[in-house]
Design a protein around this motif. Structure first.
Motif, PDB file in Angstrom:
ATOM      1  N   ARG A 103       0.845  -1.208   0.000  1.00  0.00           N
ATOM      2  CA  ARG A 103       0.000   0.000   0.000  1.00  0.00           C
ATOM      3  C   ARG A 103       0.875   1.251   0.000  1.00  0.00           C
ATOM      4  NH1 ARG A 103      -4.439   0.678   4.650  1.00  0.00           N
ATOM      5  NH2 ARG A 103      -2.584   0.627   5.953  1.00  0.00           N
ATOM      6  N   GLN A 104       1.896   1.205   0.847  1.00  0.00           N
ATOM      7  CA  GLN A 104       2.839   2.316   0.943  1.00  0.00           C
ATOM      8  C   GLN A 104       3.559   2.534  -0.395  1.00  0.00           C
ATOM      9  OE1 GLN A 104       2.982   3.728   3.876  1.00  0.00           O
ATOM     10  NE2 GLN A 104       4.632   5.217   3.562  1.00  0.00           N
ATOM     11  N   ALA A 105       4.031   1.444  -0.985  1.00  0.00           N
ATOM     12  CA  ALA A 105       4.799   1.534  -2.231  1.00  0.00           C
ATOM     13  C   ALA A 105       3.931   2.039  -3.384  1.00  0.00           C
ATOM     14  CB  ALA A 105       5.395   0.170  -2.575  1.00  0.00           C
ATOM     15  N   LEU A 106       2.657   1.643  -3.399  1.00  0.00           N
ATOM     16  CA  LEU A 106       1.768   2.058  -4.495  1.00  0.00           C
ATOM     17  C   LEU A 106       1.623   3.579  -4.536  1.00  0.00           C
ATOM     18  CD1 LEU A 106      -1.106  -0.627  -4.438  1.00  0.00           C
ATOM     19  CD2 LEU A 106       0.811  -0.433  -6.045  1.00  0.00           C
ATOM     20  N   ARG A 107       1.713   4.212  -3.353  1.00  0.00           N
ATOM     21  CA  ARG A 107       1.581   5.674  -3.281  1.00  0.00           C
ATOM     22  C   ARG A 107       2.745   6.370  -3.971  1.00  0.00           C
ATOM     23  NH1 ARG A 107      -0.058   5.157   2.888  1.00  0.00           N
ATOM     24  NH2 ARG A 107      -2.262   4.692   2.609  1.00  0.00           N
ATOM     25  N   ALA A 108       3.865   5.655  -4.083  1.00  0.00           N
ATOM     26  CA  ALA A 108       5.074   6.268  -4.657  1.00  0.00           C
ATOM     27  C   ALA A 108       5.251   5.934  -6.138  1.00  0.00           C
ATOM     28  CB  ALA A 108       6.292   5.804  -3.864  1.00  0.00           C
ATOM     29  N   LEU A 109       4.313   5.192  -6.716  1.00  0.00           N
ATOM     30  CA  LEU A 109       4.456   4.804  -8.127  1.00  0.00           C
ATOM     31  C   LEU A 109       3.478   5.583  -9.014  1.00  0.00           C
ATOM     32  CD1 LEU A 109       4.761   0.915  -7.857  1.00  0.00           C
ATOM     33  CD2 LEU A 109       6.474   2.452  -8.861  1.00  0.00           C
ATOM     34  N   PRO A 110       3.885   5.902 -10.257  1.00  0.00           N
ATOM     35  CA  PRO A 110       2.972   6.589 -11.184  1.00  0.00           C
ATOM     36  C   PRO A 110       1.963   5.581 -11.764  1.00  0.00           C
ATOM     37  CG  PRO A 110       5.078   6.167 -12.250  1.00  0.00           C
ATOM     38  CD  PRO A 110       5.197   5.624 -10.865  1.00  0.00           C
ATOM     39  N   LEU A 111       0.903   5.292 -11.019  1.00  0.00           N
ATOM     40  CA  LEU A 111       0.001   4.184 -11.365  1.00  0.00           C
ATOM     41  C   LEU A 111      -0.674   4.351 -12.730  1.00  0.00           C
ATOM     42  CD1 LEU A 111      -1.603   3.458  -7.869  1.00  0.00           C
ATOM     43  CD2 LEU A 111       0.370   2.366  -8.953  1.00  0.00           C
ATOM     44  N   ASP A 112      -0.864   5.612 -13.133  1.00  0.00           N
ATOM     45  CA  ASP A 112      -1.522   5.824 -14.429  1.00  0.00           C
ATOM     46  C   ASP A 112      -0.598   5.520 -15.606  1.00  0.00           C
ATOM     47  OD1 ASP A 112      -3.979   6.493 -13.392  1.00  0.00           O
ATOM     48  OD2 ASP A 112      -3.360   8.578 -13.053  1.00  0.00           O
ATOM     49  N   GLU A 113       0.682   5.347 -15.313  1.00  0.00           N
ATOM     50  CA  GLU A 113       1.648   5.067 -16.384  1.00  0.00           C
ATOM     51  C   GLU A 113       2.116   3.618 -16.364  1.00  0.00           C
ATOM     52  OE1 GLU A 113       4.725   7.998 -15.746  1.00  0.00           O
ATOM     53  OE2 GLU A 113       3.181   9.529 -15.464  1.00  0.00           O
ATOM     54  N   ILE A 114       1.383   2.766 -15.644  1.00  0.00           N
ATOM     55  CA  ILE A 114       1.805   1.365 -15.509  1.00  0.00           C
ATOM     56  C   ILE A 114       0.664   0.433 -15.934  1.00  0.00           C
ATOM     57  CG2 ILE A 114       2.453  -0.428 -13.824  1.00  0.00           C
ATOM     58  CD1 ILE A 114       3.808   1.820 -12.195  1.00  0.00           C
ATOM     59  N   ASP A 115       1.008  -0.587 -16.745  1.00  0.00           N
ATOM     60  CA  ASP A 115       0.023  -1.617 -17.110  1.00  0.00           C
ATOM     61  C   ASP A 115       0.283  -2.922 -16.369  1.00  0.00           C
ATOM     62  OD1 ASP A 115      -1.105   0.062 -19.167  1.00  0.00           O
ATOM     63  OD2 ASP A 115       0.673  -0.405 -20.372  1.00  0.00           O
ATOM     64  N   LEU A 116       1.557  -3.207 -16.167  1.00  0.00           N
ATOM     65  CA  LEU A 116       1.948  -4.472 -15.525  1.00  0.00           C
ATOM     66  C   LEU A 116       2.893  -4.155 -14.375  1.00  0.00           C
ATOM     67  CD1 LEU A 116       2.295  -7.614 -15.465  1.00  0.00           C
ATOM     68  CD2 LEU A 116       4.122  -7.323 -17.147  1.00  0.00           C
ATOM     69  N   LEU A 117       2.465  -4.499 -13.166  1.00  0.00           N
ATOM     70  CA  LEU A 117       3.300  -4.247 -11.989  1.00  0.00           C
ATOM     71  C   LEU A 117       3.845  -5.575 -11.474  1.00  0.00           C
ATOM     72  CD1 LEU A 117       4.290  -2.269  -9.715  1.00  0.00           C
ATOM     73  CD2 LEU A 117       2.247  -2.947  -8.450  1.00  0.00           C
ATOM     74  N   ILE A 118       5.163  -5.700 -11.483  1.00  0.00           N
ATOM     75  CA  ILE A 118       5.762  -6.921 -10.944  1.00  0.00           C
ATOM     76  C   ILE A 118       6.356  -6.617  -9.575  1.00  0.00           C
ATOM     77  CG2 ILE A 118       7.403  -8.799 -11.296  1.00  0.00           C
ATOM     78  CD1 ILE A 118       7.177  -8.460 -14.255  1.00  0.00           C
ATOM     79  N   VAL A 119       5.882  -7.347  -8.589  1.00  0.00           N
ATOM     80  CA  VAL A 119       6.383  -7.181  -7.233  1.00  0.00           C
ATOM     81  C   VAL A 119       7.388  -8.281  -6.969  1.00  0.00           C
ATOM     82  CG1 VAL A 119       5.792  -7.097  -4.785  1.00  0.00           C
ATOM     83  CG2 VAL A 119       4.148  -6.253  -6.497  1.00  0.00           C
ATOM     84  N   GLU A 120       8.642  -7.896  -6.819  1.00  0.00           N
ATOM     85  CA  GLU A 120       9.674  -8.889  -6.523  1.00  0.00           C
ATOM     86  C   GLU A 120       9.731  -9.103  -5.025  1.00  0.00           C
ATOM     87  OE1 GLU A 120      13.577  -8.334  -8.267  1.00  0.00           O
ATOM     88  OE2 GLU A 120      14.474  -9.554  -6.695  1.00  0.00           O
ATOM     89  N   ASN A 121       9.268 -10.269  -4.599  1.00  0.00           N
ATOM     90  CA  ASN A 121       9.190 -10.537  -3.164  1.00  0.00           C
ATOM     91  C   ASN A 121      10.576 -10.852  -2.592  1.00  0.00           C
ATOM     92  OD1 ASN A 121       7.920 -11.143  -0.627  1.00  0.00           O
ATOM     93  ND2 ASN A 121       6.093 -11.686  -1.786  1.00  0.00           N
ATOM     94  N   VAL A 122      10.675 -10.853  -1.284  1.00  0.00           N
ATOM     95  CA  VAL A 122      11.928 -11.210  -0.629  1.00  0.00           C
ATOM     96  C   VAL A 122      12.244 -12.667  -0.977  1.00  0.00           C
ATOM     97  CG1 VAL A 122      13.092 -11.424   1.607  1.00  0.00           C
ATOM     98  CG2 VAL A 122      11.427  -9.604   1.245  1.00  0.00           C
ATOM     99  N   GLY A 123      13.524 -12.950  -1.215  1.00  0.00           N
ATOM    100  CA  GLY A 123      13.896 -14.281  -1.697  1.00  0.00           C
ATOM    101  C   GLY A 123      13.790 -15.382  -0.674  1.00  0.00           C
ATOM    102  N   ASN A 124      12.694 -16.109  -0.714  1.00  0.00           N
ATOM    103  CA  ASN A 124      12.595 -17.397  -0.006  1.00  0.00           C
ATOM    104  C   ASN A 124      11.301 -18.074  -0.415  1.00  0.00           C
ATOM    105  OD1 ASN A 124      10.616 -17.721   2.397  1.00  0.00           O
ATOM    106  ND2 ASN A 124      11.407 -15.672   2.758  1.00  0.00           N
ATOM    107  N   LEU A 125      11.230 -19.382  -0.203  1.00  0.00           N
ATOM    108  CA  LEU A 125      10.092 -20.158  -0.722  1.00  0.00           C
ATOM    109  C   LEU A 125       9.042 -20.415   0.344  1.00  0.00           C
ATOM    110  CD1 LEU A 125      12.028 -22.832  -2.859  1.00  0.00           C
ATOM    111  CD2 LEU A 125      10.958 -20.714  -3.642  1.00  0.00           C
TER     112      LEU A 125
END
Lengths: 226, 113
Positions: A103-125
């Motif tokens: 939620r916090q990160a979405l506020r800092a992104l230009p959402l109107d200029e994005i079609d595909l948002l890839i969230v790279e999670n912390v590395g672990n399974l």
């Protein structure tokens, strides 16, 4: 005299997170963004896959990224250098991203200029699987050097995802790896998951994966947007 | 590691329900957790004991009912419990199936005074 009473609760332990995840999902949907929660072990190739995906889509979808790591801006810098709007989240020790962080990160992104948002999670399974972010798709990378037995060791993630990307296929001749066994194990646990064999180093198989994302994005477009 | 925020949430929900029920002490918290989740009982217990201090839930016993993984075979519909790394249907030998249970993680009830 004190009396003992039983009070029914039946509330999901992750209720607070899931509520915010739903808000995130609504925000993303309102901006027509297809969101992907990308999970994998450290070093499986998450950042490389984001960069290769951007290249393969070649402007058909405008990418955005959220980079989750315990510390550093290493990944975000690489992604930003490719011209992709990106927000780095440093969890400061936590082993996964959660919905409030997104939620916090979405506020800092230009959402109107994005079609595909890839969230790279912390590395672990393990941990990332438990926390919904508001994403439309959950995708994991299983890289060749990790071995073909991982589905049995980490069934939680293999049963939860919509797609498995098998990365580093170019290394298959050099390590002990049984592709048929891995495919069979994934299929057994998750019949509907799409499976891609790729190499982010050579670019092999990336096109097929990018086409799948394109198809997923088109399928989710509101009829009014066409 | 992720048991800390999770346990904070458990205590929050437990205290809300305890107050709604006009209870002055929580004696026991009953959780249901599936074996396919990554929650560790001892870790939840550790954080619970620490975080509950000074609240109505201090000293409450944590009872965790574990739900084993259950799978329905894609091929013959037989329901079985995968045994560790063996996800093969014991009836027809087909690998894996639809996960029926094992992913639960909820607070079932609390016992209060």
């Amino acid at each position: 005299m004190k009396t003992m009473r039983k009070v029914e609760v039946v509330t999901d332990i992750l209720n607070a997170n899931d509520q915010i995840a739903q808000e995130n999902a609504a925000t993303l949907k309102a901006h027509g963004i297809l969101s992907v929660n990308l999970m994998a072990s450290p070093g499986a190739g998450k950042t490389s896959l984001i960069l290769q995906t951007a290249r393969a889509l070649n402007g058909r979808l405008r990418l955005g990224a959220i980079e989750g790591d315990v510390a550093s801006r290493v990944d975000a810098d690489k992604v930003a250098a490719a011209g992709i709007p990106v927000v780095q989240i440093n969890t400061g020790g936590a082993c996964h991203l959660d919905a409030p962080m997104i939620r916090q990160a979405l506020r800092a992104l230009p959402l109107d200029e994005i079609d595909l948002l890839i969230v790279e999670n912390v590395g672990n399974l393990i941990c990332p699987v438990e926390f919904r972010l508001g994403e439309a798709l959950r995708v994991m990378i299983a890289s060749v050097p990790e071995g073909h037995d991982k589905p049995y060791k980490y069934p939680g993630i293999f049963t939860a995802v919509e797609a498995v990307v098998i990365n580093k296929m170019d290394l298959a001749p050099y390590v002990e790896f049984d592709l048929t066994a891995l495919r069979e194990a994934i299929r057994g646990m998750n019949r509907d998951a799409a499976i891609f064999e790729v190499s982010c180093r050579t670019g092999e198989g990336i096109g097929e994966w990018a086409e799948w994302l394109w198809g997923q994005w088109q399928a989710r477009r509101a009829p009014s947007a066409r | 590691m992720h048991e800390l925020p999770v346990t904070e949430q458990i205590i929050k929900v437990v205290l809300e329900h305890a107050r709604k029920a006009d209870a002055h002490r929580v004696v026991q918290v009953n959780l249901v957790i599936g074996d396919l989740t990554s929650f560790v009982d001892e870790s939840i217990q550790f954080y619970f004991d620490f975080l509950a201090r000074g609240t109505e839930a201090e000293g409450a016993a944590l009872h965790i009912r574990r739900m084993p993984a259950r799978v329905r075979c894609h091929a013959c519909q037989h329901e079985f419990a995968p045994d560790g790394v063996d996800w093969r249907c014991p009836r027809c030998g087909n690998l894996g199936g639809e996960v029926l249970s094992g992913r639960e993680s909820y607070i079932e009830s609390i016992e209060v005074e």
